[in-house]
Every structure is written in C-alpha cells, then in structure tokens.
Design an enzyme around this catalytic site. Structure first.
Site, PDB file in Angstrom:
ATOM      1  N   TYR A 124       5.566 -15.157  20.063  1.00  0.00           N
ATOM      2  CA  TYR A 124       6.855 -15.292  19.380  1.00  0.00           C
ATOM      3  C   TYR A 124       7.239 -16.765  19.171  1.00  0.00           C
ATOM      4  O   TYR A 124       8.406 -17.104  19.093  1.00  0.00           O
ATOM      5  CB  TYR A 124       7.963 -14.589  20.170  1.00  0.00           C
ATOM      6  CG  TYR A 124       7.791 -13.085  20.299  1.00  0.00           C
ATOM      7  CD1 TYR A 124       6.773 -12.411  19.648  1.00  0.00           C
ATOM      8  CD2 TYR A 124       8.675 -12.334  21.074  1.00  0.00           C
ATOM      9  CE1 TYR A 124       6.613 -11.035  19.771  1.00  0.00           C
ATOM     10  CE2 TYR A 124       8.528 -10.957  21.200  1.00  0.00           C
ATOM     11  CZ  TYR A 124       7.491 -10.322  20.554  1.00  0.00           C
ATOM     12  OH  TYR A 124       7.340  -8.969  20.690  1.00  0.00           O
ATOM     13  N   LYS A 173      -3.869 -10.348  29.310  1.00  0.00           N
ATOM     14  CA  LYS A 173      -5.001  -9.761  28.577  1.00  0.00           C
ATOM     15  C   LYS A 173      -6.125 -10.792  28.567  1.00  0.00           C
ATOM     16  O   LYS A 173      -6.737 -11.094  27.528  1.00  0.00           O
ATOM     17  CB  LYS A 173      -4.542  -9.388  27.154  1.00  0.00           C
ATOM     18  CG  LYS A 173      -5.545  -8.606  26.335  1.00  0.00           C
ATOM     19  CD  LYS A 173      -5.704  -7.172  26.764  1.00  0.00           C
ATOM     20  CE  LYS A 173      -6.809  -6.496  25.987  1.00  0.00           C
ATOM     21  NZ  LYS A 173      -7.076  -5.116  26.425  1.00  0.00           N
ATOM     22  N   ASP A 206      -3.078  -3.170  29.110  1.00  0.00           N
ATOM     23  CA  ASP A 206      -3.274  -1.763  28.735  1.00  0.00           C
ATOM     24  C   ASP A 206      -3.285  -0.861  29.970  1.00  0.00           C
ATOM     25  O   ASP A 206      -2.619   0.177  30.018  1.00  0.00           O
ATOM     26  CB  ASP A 206      -4.516  -1.556  27.853  1.00  0.00           C
ATOM     27  CG  ASP A 206      -5.652  -2.519  28.161  1.00  0.00           C
ATOM     28  OD1 ASP A 206      -5.448  -3.446  28.949  1.00  0.00           O
ATOM     29  OD2 ASP A 206      -6.753  -2.336  27.608  1.00  0.00           O
ATOM     30  N   ASP A 230       8.261  -8.042  26.236  1.00  0.00           N
ATOM     31  CA  ASP A 230       9.171  -7.368  25.314  1.00  0.00           C
ATOM     32  C   ASP A 230       8.874  -5.863  25.323  1.00  0.00           C
ATOM     33  O   ASP A 230       9.774  -5.021  25.458  1.00  0.00           O
ATOM     34  CB  ASP A 230       8.936  -7.960  23.910  1.00  0.00           C
ATOM     35  CG  ASP A 230       9.977  -7.539  22.910  1.00  0.00           C
ATOM     36  OD1 ASP A 230      10.960  -6.898  23.314  1.00  0.00           O
ATOM     37  OD2 ASP A 230       9.817  -7.860  21.717  1.00  0.00           O
TER      38      ASP A 230
END
Ligand code: NAI
Length: 334
Positions: A124, A173, A206, A230
């Site tokens: 972002y 990740k 995940d 978020d």
C-alpha cells in the site's frame, strides 16, 4: 487532569455511534475536553476538502483523536481519507484486537487475539502504474524497509510484554516473496531476540488463514505487513461477531487515532439501529493508551454485562435492539 482530544464524528452512522461512545466515556468520570473537527463528506460542504487543515492542526496539537467512519468521496480528493491520515501522522501501527464476548454469536467458544498491522508500507505504498501506451499491464510495488519492519515488530513485542501476552506470531510470505517478505521476517526475528520472555513463531499467510478459521485459540499477538494485516484483521473480526464489534487504533510515535473500523453504512444511517460497540471498544483502547485503565475496564465490564442479554443486541448481531437501547444498557452498568 483534563485531556483535550480531537473528535471526528464522521459520516453516515458516524455521528450516532460516536455520540454513544462520548456519553459512555463521560460517564466513567474521566475529564475530556472534546475538540470537534471535521473530516469526510461532512467536511466538504464547509471546507471544500474532506481533510481540512484545521483538522490536521487539531490532531497535531492534541496528539489523540477519536474518529467515526468516513465516507470516501468518489472522484475528488484523496484515495482514502483514512490512508491520508495515517500517512500525515506516520501512524505506523494498526492495532486490531479480536475478543469474543459471551452473548455474541460465533463458531468458537473463545477467541482472544490481537493483530498488529504495519500501516505505512508494503503493497500500500502507493507506487503503481500502467505499463505501455495501451495499458496492457500494471505494476504495484511492494516496499518493505528494515526500519519499518523493525519498528512494527518492536511495537508488537512491546505490546505483548506490556499487556501480559505470551506469544507473537510473525505472518509473512517469505517462501515466495523472498526479498520483501524475507526482509520483514528476518528483521522481526532479530527483534524477537530482545524479548526472550515472549514466545515467537512464524507462519506463512495462506497457512495462517486456514489456522485462524479452524483453531484461532492458538494465537495471541500477530504481527504482519500492510496488506496481509488488512485482510486478516477483517477475517478475525468475523470470528468475534463482525465489524460492528471490532475496535481499532492507528498509533504513531506520539500521535494516535482511535476509530470505528466499519464504514459509514449509508444503508442504515439515520435509522438509529447502528451498533456502537466498535467505537465504544476503540474508546477503551484510547483510555488504556492514556493510562486510564480503570475507566477502560469499567466500560469493558459494562459492555460485557450488557451484551449477555440478547435484548440488547443490535441487528448485525442477530438481535433487535436499536442504538439507544444498547447505549442505555451500557450506561446503566457503569
Ligand atoms: P460499511 O462498513 O459501511 O458497511 C458494510 C455493511 O455492514 C453494511 O450492510 C452496513 O449496514 C453494515 N454495518 C457497518 N457498520 C455497522 C454497524 N456499526 N452496525 C450495524 N451494521 C453495520 O462498508 P461499505 O458499505 O463498503 O462502505 C461505506 C462507506 O464507508 C464507503 O464510503 C467507504 O469508503 C467507507 N468506509 C470507511 C471506513 C472508515 O472510515 N474506517 C472503513 C470502511 C469503509
């Protein structure tokens, strides 16, 4: 002492839910001089901008603000006023506790965790563009800095220590995004070494989502980058009754804005049926931040007592109560 706090009532259901929170805070006896400021659609008619300089000056002066939801006007001004506020004051830590209270319908018996989301960088960062004259591709750049990762990790571990939490889970990740997510993970693990009293683990995003919806009780404090934070903040809100009961805070070095995390809900605005719990619970975060722990506990206990009774639950929680009923029930418990 009297605290001077900037109050933004916001748009849509904002003024109704903020009004409930102010009445409840005032009932605790903490002395607050509310300085009203405008932001959102309600600011446009008066100031021709959704984020007037007067509002920025007020927050800058008072250092603490309580904010209702803001409608993001389409086609003018900022992409999001909330994002603009976070950027303006470098509010790098987004705190989103998710606690299940008795009486709120949920798939689980117990959920009590806190998400610490990095609020200023990651995906972002606002660096994105089309590629080629025909706009046949687009790029959005992920920016992760050692500085940003270090301060949010320290915020999370520090929060854990100060609030009697036992474990921090670093969510990333790094298996695929080896550089950006890798830097975040590696930096957060370094910070963890300064907090040997707090257990540290890491999980890939995940797997984290699957674990959160099957066994959320295993988590305590979770720290992660902007976009993952978020998404999982709303996921965990869903585990404890939805956005109507989810509190939030945006915290920087010396300025903090406490907010209702839901939007302005234009579909129910003005009907008096909005659930005020999100902003009321955010007010507890604010009082704790000010060191007014007794007042925060008073409100929390009053909320817990009120929502045990189904007749005090609003529509989003499966009940029929209106805003006044739930507010009065909490007030009478303080
Ligand atoms: P929303 O959160 O306003 O509404 C989504 C659904 O949840 C609606 O059905 C609404 O009635 C319900 N809802 C939300 N809060 C509730 C409450 N306290 N009690 C009972 N029901 C509640 O999200 P939406 O419709 O996507 O956004 C509306 C406007 O709000 C947009 O302009 C958006 O940009 C803005 N927004 C502002 C936020 C903020 O200021 N923090 C956050 C999210 C959206």
């Amino acid at each position: 002492m009297t605290y001077k706090i900037t109050l933004m009532r916001g748009d849509g259901i904002g003024p109704e839910v903020v009004d409930s929170a102010v009445k409840i805070i005032d009932k605790t006896g903490v002395s607050i001089d509310w300085e009203e400021a405008h932001a959102g659609m309600n600011a446009i008619s008066k100031f021709s901008t959704p984020l007037p300089d007067e509002t920025i000056d007020s927050i800058q002066r008072n250092k603490i603000a309580l904010k209702g939801p803001l409608t993001t006007p389409i086609g003018i001004g900022f992409r999001s006023i909330n994002v603009a506020l976070r950027k303006e004051f470098d509010l790098y830590g987004n705190l989103r506790p998710a606690k299940l209270f008795s009486g709120i319908p949920s798939r689980f018996d117990e959920v009590d965790l806190v998400i610490v989301r990095e609020n200023t960088e990651g995906l972002y960062s606002g660096i994105e563009h089309y590629i080629g004259p025909d706009k046949s591709a687009a790029e959005s750049i992920v920016v992760i800095t050692k500085f940003g990762s270090e301060r949010i990790a320290r915020f999370a571990f520090d929060y854990a220590r100060k609030n009697g939490r036992k474990k921090v889970t670093i969510v990333h990740k790094a298996n695929i995004l080896k550089y950006s997510s890798g830097l975040f993970l590696q930096t957060a693990k370094e910070v963890a070494k300064e907090f040997p009293d707090i257990e540290c683990e890491d999980k890939i995003i995940d797997n984290m989502c699957m674990q959160l919806v099957t066994d959320p009780q295993q988590f305590d404090v979770i720290v992660t980058t902007n976009m993952f934070g978020d998404i999982i903040s709303d996921l965990v809100a869903g585990l404890v009754g939805g956005l109507g009961v989810a509190p939030g805070a945006n915290i920087g070095k010396d300025i903090a804005i406490f907010e209702a995390v839901h939007g302005s809900a234009p579909d129910i605005a003005g009907k008096g049926i909005a659930n005020p719990l999100s902003i009321i619970l955010s007010s507890c975060l604010m009082l704790n931040h000010l060191g007014e722990r007794t007042a925060a506990t008073k409100i929390l206990d009053a909320v817990k007592e009120a929502i045990k009774d189904k007749k005090n639950l609003t529509g989003d929680l499966g009940g029929k109560a209106n805003n006044k009923q739930i507010t009065d029930a909490i007030l009478s418990n303080i």
